[in-house]
Design an enzyme around this catalytic site. Sequence first.
Site, PDB file in Angstrom:
ATOM      1  N   ASN A  50       1.768  20.140  -1.144  1.00  0.00           N
ATOM      2  CA  ASN A  50       0.478  20.494  -0.076  1.00  0.00           C
ATOM      3  C   ASN A  50       0.530  19.958   1.239  1.00  0.00           C
ATOM      4  O   ASN A  50      -0.355  20.586   1.895  1.00  0.00           O
ATOM      5  CB  ASN A  50      -0.749  19.967  -1.094  1.00  0.00           C
ATOM      6  CG  ASN A  50      -0.706  18.261  -0.902  1.00  0.00           C
ATOM      7  OD1 ASN A  50       0.111  17.705  -0.298  1.00  0.00           O
ATOM      8  ND2 ASN A  50      -1.782  17.894  -1.535  1.00  0.00           N
ATOM      9  N   PHE A 108       7.675  14.262  -7.359  1.00  0.00           N
ATOM     10  CA  PHE A 108       7.311  13.295  -6.550  1.00  0.00           C
ATOM     11  C   PHE A 108       5.876  13.259  -6.105  1.00  0.00           C
ATOM     12  O   PHE A 108       5.373  12.392  -5.361  1.00  0.00           O
ATOM     13  CB  PHE A 108       8.346  13.240  -5.356  1.00  0.00           C
ATOM     14  CG  PHE A 108       9.615  13.083  -5.690  1.00  0.00           C
ATOM     15  CD1 PHE A 108      10.170  11.949  -5.741  1.00  0.00           C
ATOM     16  CD2 PHE A 108      10.370  14.214  -5.429  1.00  0.00           C
ATOM     17  CE1 PHE A 108      11.694  11.939  -5.891  1.00  0.00           C
ATOM     18  CE2 PHE A 108      11.871  14.216  -6.041  1.00  0.00           C
ATOM     19  CZ  PHE A 108      12.573  12.900  -5.874  1.00  0.00           C
ATOM     20  N   ALA A 109       5.254  14.427  -6.322  1.00  0.00           N
ATOM     21  CA  ALA A 109       3.883  14.620  -5.699  1.00  0.00           C
ATOM     22  C   ALA A 109       2.855  13.600  -6.425  1.00  0.00           C
ATOM     23  O   ALA A 109       2.563  13.857  -7.379  1.00  0.00           O
ATOM     24  CB  ALA A 109       3.532  16.122  -6.007  1.00  0.00           C
ATOM     25  N   ASN A 122      -5.352  12.697  -9.178  1.00  0.00           N
ATOM     26  CA  ASN A 122      -4.187  13.512  -8.704  1.00  0.00           C
ATOM     27  C   ASN A 122      -2.887  13.026  -9.518  1.00  0.00           C
ATOM     28  O   ASN A 122      -2.357  14.218  -9.799  1.00  0.00           O
ATOM     29  CB  ASN A 122      -3.899  13.032  -6.891  1.00  0.00           C
ATOM     30  CG  ASN A 122      -2.857  13.776  -6.327  1.00  0.00           C
ATOM     31  OD1 ASN A 122      -2.728  14.871  -6.688  1.00  0.00           O
ATOM     32  ND2 ASN A 122      -2.047  13.092  -5.528  1.00  0.00           N
ATOM     33  N   TYR A 167      -2.662   2.239  -9.213  1.00  0.00           N
ATOM     34  CA  TYR A 167      -1.309   3.235  -8.699  1.00  0.00           C
ATOM     35  C   TYR A 167      -0.381   3.086  -9.936  1.00  0.00           C
ATOM     36  O   TYR A 167       0.106   4.009 -10.552  1.00  0.00           O
ATOM     37  CB  TYR A 167      -1.050   2.889  -7.423  1.00  0.00           C
ATOM     38  CG  TYR A 167       0.690   3.631  -7.303  1.00  0.00           C
ATOM     39  CD1 TYR A 167       0.878   4.760  -7.249  1.00  0.00           C
ATOM     40  CD2 TYR A 167       1.740   2.735  -7.252  1.00  0.00           C
ATOM     41  CE1 TYR A 167       2.108   5.480  -7.156  1.00  0.00           C
ATOM     42  CE2 TYR A 167       2.939   3.080  -7.206  1.00  0.00           C
ATOM     43  CZ  TYR A 167       3.337   4.466  -6.992  1.00  0.00           C
ATOM     44  OH  TYR A 167       4.391   4.873  -6.913  1.00  0.00           O
ATOM     45  N   PHE A 174      11.852   0.223  -7.570  1.00  0.00           N
ATOM     46  CA  PHE A 174      11.407  -0.761  -6.787  1.00  0.00           C
ATOM     47  C   PHE A 174      10.924  -0.271  -5.267  1.00  0.00           C
ATOM     48  O   PHE A 174      10.511   0.733  -5.264  1.00  0.00           O
ATOM     49  CB  PHE A 174      12.175  -1.609  -7.130  1.00  0.00           C
ATOM     50  CG  PHE A 174      12.274  -2.445  -8.487  1.00  0.00           C
ATOM     51  CD1 PHE A 174      12.412  -1.417  -9.484  1.00  0.00           C
ATOM     52  CD2 PHE A 174      11.490  -3.573  -8.705  1.00  0.00           C
ATOM     53  CE1 PHE A 174      12.118  -1.734 -10.907  1.00  0.00           C
ATOM     54  CE2 PHE A 174      11.336  -3.973 -10.069  1.00  0.00           C
ATOM     55  CZ  PHE A 174      11.845  -3.309 -11.181  1.00  0.00           C
ATOM     56  N   ASN A 175      11.315  -0.938  -4.482  1.00  0.00           N
ATOM     57  CA  ASN A 175      10.873  -0.720  -3.054  1.00  0.00           C
ATOM     58  C   ASN A 175      11.863   0.092  -2.148  1.00  0.00           C
ATOM     59  O   ASN A 175      12.977  -0.222  -1.984  1.00  0.00           O
ATOM     60  CB  ASN A 175      10.613  -1.858  -2.099  1.00  0.00           C
ATOM     61  CG  ASN A 175       9.397  -2.544  -2.671  1.00  0.00           C
ATOM     62  OD1 ASN A 175       9.107  -2.910  -3.672  1.00  0.00           O
ATOM     63  ND2 ASN A 175       8.556  -2.447  -1.659  1.00  0.00           N
ATOM     64  N   HIS A 215       4.003   0.676   4.632  1.00  0.00           N
ATOM     65  CA  HIS A 215       5.036  -0.042   4.040  1.00  0.00           C
ATOM     66  C   HIS A 215       5.731  -1.055   5.044  1.00  0.00           C
ATOM     67  O   HIS A 215       5.676  -0.564   6.163  1.00  0.00           O
ATOM     68  CB  HIS A 215       6.199   1.159   3.621  1.00  0.00           C
ATOM     69  CG  HIS A 215       5.529   1.763   2.340  1.00  0.00           C
ATOM     70  ND1 HIS A 215       5.455   3.350   2.537  1.00  0.00           N
ATOM     71  CD2 HIS A 215       5.175   1.446   1.014  1.00  0.00           C
ATOM     72  CE1 HIS A 215       4.784   3.580   1.453  1.00  0.00           C
ATOM     73  NE2 HIS A 215       4.752   2.528   0.307  1.00  0.00           N
TER      74      HIS A 215
END
Length: 329
Positions: A32, A73-74, A92, A141, A169-170, A189
């Site tokens: 989007n 991934f959205a 979402n 989340y 993870f990160n 981040h």
Amino acid sequence: MKVLVCGGAGYVGSHTARELSDRGREVAVFDNLEKGHMSAVPKGAEFYRGDLRDYAAIDRAIAAARPDAVIDFAAYSLVGESVGEPIKYFENNIGGTLNLLKAMISRGVGHIVFSSTAAAYGEPESVPITEDARTLPTNPYGESKLCVEKMLKWIDRAHGLRYSVLRYFNVAGAHVSGEIGEDHEPETHLIPIVLRAALNRAESVTVYGGDYDTPDGTCVRDYIHVTDLADAHILALEDIRKRGVSTTYNLGNGKGFSVLEILGAARKVTGVDIKAVTGPRRAGDPSSLVASSDRIIRELGWQPKLFSLEKIIETAWNWHKNNPDGFKD
Ligand code: UDP
């Protein structure tokens, strides 16, 4: 094989779309562009602009692109924001994904790799965390991703939709070419914030909490390079298509670094004396998250190539230095 990458203009999505395209796969991107960037989409990929919360939009894109599989991934992905705005996240991340799954089933697309998160575990009982660890998210989340994981199990059972859930993870770092990288607005981040401070875009970095039960009192995280993660998505997809068995894997490097250690490594890579001040804890942050990725290494032969913290920060630095304002669009 043709892959529809939902969220393919975003950070991890665009690196995965790029990896697919570099390996000669046909790629279609659905995004989007709320957070994503058109210039992050690989050249040659089909592009469908749309929002997963709009069933007709994703259904039309699947009908037009006719993919063999989907990588999704959205989603919204900010832990702190999700604590204040849970409905936005559930609408979402759960509602949107449900539309995607419905459209896939109705159009006969039978394979999906789903981007999940270490936040599905919550405060771990022990580290490193294996896939069988207790899942008790400490923020909306993580809850939204865990909810989709549970939906996938039942939808697979009823409709034979095979999935691979990847709990990252990160994620950090940028493509080695320096052509694509991380560009969020606002940026929340740690590594990009630290590197922006190195570029004088901020006076100092705020360390969220110095009183955690960790060796130096700051939060410990397991950082994985975005291209190693992209590679894992492709491996997982090929595996579910070959074996027809749904899977769940952790993805990290198995080594934790504290916020202060990240600052130290970034000072070394950039040569800048990045200033830091300790502030209060951020809501929803577990103290320590370190992955055991043994399962994907053992079962799929996943081999991270850019696993050193220096390499992760170096590639990110290369991107930020050359694109201090991020993507042009
Ligand atoms: N963090 C921090 N200062 C910042 C941003 C993040 O101290 O400006 C900390 C945060 O509390 C967490 C770690 O850095 O412990 C990584 O946070 P990030 O938002 O990068 O990823 P997350 O762990 O939320 O997925």
